[in-house]
Design a protein around this motif. Structure first.
Motif, mmCIF file in Angstrom:
data_model
loop_
_atom_site.group_PDB
_atom_site.id
_atom_site.type_symbol
_atom_site.label_atom_id
_atom_site.label_comp_id
_atom_site.label_asym_id
_atom_site.label_seq_id
_atom_site.Cartn_x
_atom_site.Cartn_y
_atom_site.Cartn_z
ATOM 1 N N LEU A 29 -10.146 14.259 7.889
ATOM 2 C CA LEU A 29 -10.185 13.071 8.757
ATOM 3 C C LEU A 29 -9.605 13.389 10.129
ATOM 4 O O LEU A 29 -8.595 14.099 10.231
ATOM 5 N N PRO A 30 -10.204 12.838 11.179
ATOM 6 C CA PRO A 30 -9.627 13.016 12.516
ATOM 7 C C PRO A 30 -8.352 12.181 12.658
ATOM 8 O O PRO A 30 -8.104 11.244 11.900
ATOM 9 N N LEU A 31 -7.558 12.525 13.646
ATOM 10 C CA LEU A 31 -6.259 11.887 13.869
ATOM 11 C C LEU A 31 -6.338 10.361 13.976
ATOM 12 O O LEU A 31 -5.522 9.669 13.346
ATOM 13 N N PRO A 32 -7.295 9.791 14.723
ATOM 14 C CA PRO A 32 -7.346 8.316 14.799
ATOM 15 C C PRO A 32 -7.556 7.657 13.437
ATOM 16 O O PRO A 32 -6.968 6.621 13.144
ATOM 17 N N GLN A 33 -8.383 8.271 12.601
ATOM 18 C CA GLN A 33 -8.609 7.698 11.270
ATOM 19 C C GLN A 33 -7.369 7.842 10.387
ATOM 20 O O GLN A 33 -7.074 6.972 9.579
ATOM 21 N N LEU A 34 -6.648 8.943 10.553
ATOM 22 C CA LEU A 34 -5.403 9.115 9.802
ATOM 23 C C LEU A 34 -4.390 8.045 10.207
ATOM 24 O O LEU A 34 -3.698 7.479 9.353
ATOM 25 N N ASN A 35 -4.299 7.774 11.503
ATOM 26 C CA ASN A 35 -3.381 6.730 11.973
ATOM 27 C C ASN A 35 -3.792 5.366 11.434
ATOM 28 O O ASN A 35 -2.944 4.554 11.056
ATOM 29 N N GLN A 36 -5.086 5.119 11.404
ATOM 30 C CA GLN A 36 -5.594 3.856 10.868
ATOM 31 C C GLN A 36 -5.266 3.741 9.370
ATOM 32 O O GLN A 36 -4.857 2.685 8.896
ATOM 33 N N LEU A 37 -5.424 4.839 8.646
ATOM 34 C CA LEU A 37 -5.095 4.863 7.224
ATOM 35 C C LEU A 37 -3.598 4.598 7.020
ATOM 36 O O LEU A 37 -3.206 3.850 6.121
ATOM 37 N N ALA A 38 -2.767 5.191 7.862
ATOM 38 C CA ALA A 38 -1.322 4.971 7.771
ATOM 39 C C ALA A 38 -0.985 3.501 8.011
ATOM 40 O O ALA A 38 -0.144 2.929 7.305
ATOM 41 N N GLN A 39 -1.643 2.873 8.976
ATOM 42 C CA GLN A 39 -1.412 1.452 9.239
ATOM 43 C C GLN A 39 -1.846 0.601 8.045
ATOM 44 O O GLN A 39 -1.166 -0.358 7.679
ATOM 45 N N GLN A 40 -2.987 0.950 7.461
ATOM 46 C CA GLN A 40 -3.475 0.211 6.295
ATOM 47 C C GLN A 40 -2.482 0.338 5.135
ATOM 48 O O GLN A 40 -2.187 -0.644 4.455
ATOM 49 N N LEU A 41 -1.967 1.540 4.924
ATOM 50 C CA LEU A 41 -0.985 1.744 3.859
ATOM 51 C C LEU A 41 0.285 0.948 4.143
ATOM 52 O O LEU A 41 0.879 0.374 3.220
ATOM 53 N N ASP A 42 0.703 0.890 5.407
ATOM 54 C CA ASP A 42 1.872 0.077 5.777
ATOM 55 C C ASP A 42 1.654 -1.381 5.412
ATOM 56 O O ASP A 42 2.549 -2.041 4.877
ATOM 57 N N GLN A 43 0.465 -1.896 5.698
ATOM 58 C CA GLN A 43 0.155 -3.291 5.375
ATOM 59 C C GLN A 43 0.164 -3.524 3.864
ATOM 60 O O GLN A 43 0.687 -4.529 3.384
ATOM 61 N N GLU A 44 -0.409 -2.591 3.127
ATOM 62 C CA GLU A 44 -0.431 -2.727 1.668
ATOM 63 C C GLU A 44 0.980 -2.670 1.100
ATOM 64 O O GLU A 44 1.329 -3.444 0.198
ATOM 65 N N ILE A 45 1.796 -1.766 1.625
ATOM 66 C CA ILE A 45 3.185 -1.652 1.169
ATOM 67 C C ILE A 45 3.935 -2.944 1.477
ATOM 68 O O ILE A 45 4.681 -3.456 0.634
ATOM 69 N N GLU A 46 3.736 -3.467 2.659
ATOM 70 C CA GLU A 46 4.409 -4.713 3.056
ATOM 71 C C GLU A 46 4.000 -5.866 2.135
ATOM 72 O O GLU A 46 4.840 -6.632 1.667
ATOM 73 N N PHE A 47 2.694 -5.969 1.847
ATOM 74 C CA PHE A 47 2.201 -7.031 0.966
ATOM 75 C C PHE A 47 2.774 -6.889 -0.445
ATOM 76 O O PHE A 47 3.261 -7.864 -1.039
#
Length: 160
Positions: A13-31
């Motif tokens: 995965l390119p860097l922007p998609q990795l950052n997007q994945l990290a943000q998604q994981l943050d949201q899931e962890i928060e939920f």
């Protein structure tokens, strides 16, 4: 779409998609963390209700008590019935039950919520592990980009 999950090698995965994945994981962890907190609060309330029922016995019949109207407002009253009580079963519905049936009801509720907590905790741990792996990959890609930039020949169209 068939609903099957597809595995992706995150190193591709390119860097922007990795950052997007990290943000998604943050949201899931928060939920999931918020859900766990809510379940633990609910578990505590059910356990407290179960404990309070131990005070509903013949020894306390006609004794003065404080009756909770809200979480922070109480009024004086007397315990006039130690055989039955009203149990809030949710959404504004109350059921009259024997004290023993009420204790059993709250015991089952505590057990149910405990099982739900036990299901969610491993999910949170897995999400944290995934987040750590993604962040390590982001770090590796950033370092690789920096190394590539430093290794690239400097070409300046200027004076000789």
């Amino acid at each position: 779409m068939s609903g099957q999950r597809q595995q992706v090698d995150i190193s591709t995965l390119p860097l922007p998609q990795l950052n997007q994945l990290a943000q998604q994981l943050d949201q899931e962890i928060e939920f999931l963390t918020a859900s766990l907190s809510q379940l633990k609060l609910t578990q505590t309330k059910f356990a407290e209700s179960q404990d309070c029922l131990s005070k509903v016995n013949k020894e306390n019949l006609d004794k003065d008590i404080l009756v909770p109207l809200t979480g922070s407002m109480y009024v004086p009253g007397q315990l006039s019935n130690v055989q039955e009580c009203l149990v809030d079963i949710g959404t504004g519905y109350y059921i009259e039950m024997s004290v023993d049936a009420s204790k059993d009801y709250f015991k089952r509720k505590v057990e149910y919520v405990t099982k739900q907590i036990e299901k969610i905790q491993p999910l949170v741990q897995d999400k944290y592990k995934m987040k750590r792996v993604v962040m390590e990959m982001v770090q590796m890609k950033v370092q690789a980009q920096l190394a590539a930039q430093q290794a690239a020949p400097v070409t300046a169209g200027g004076s000789s």
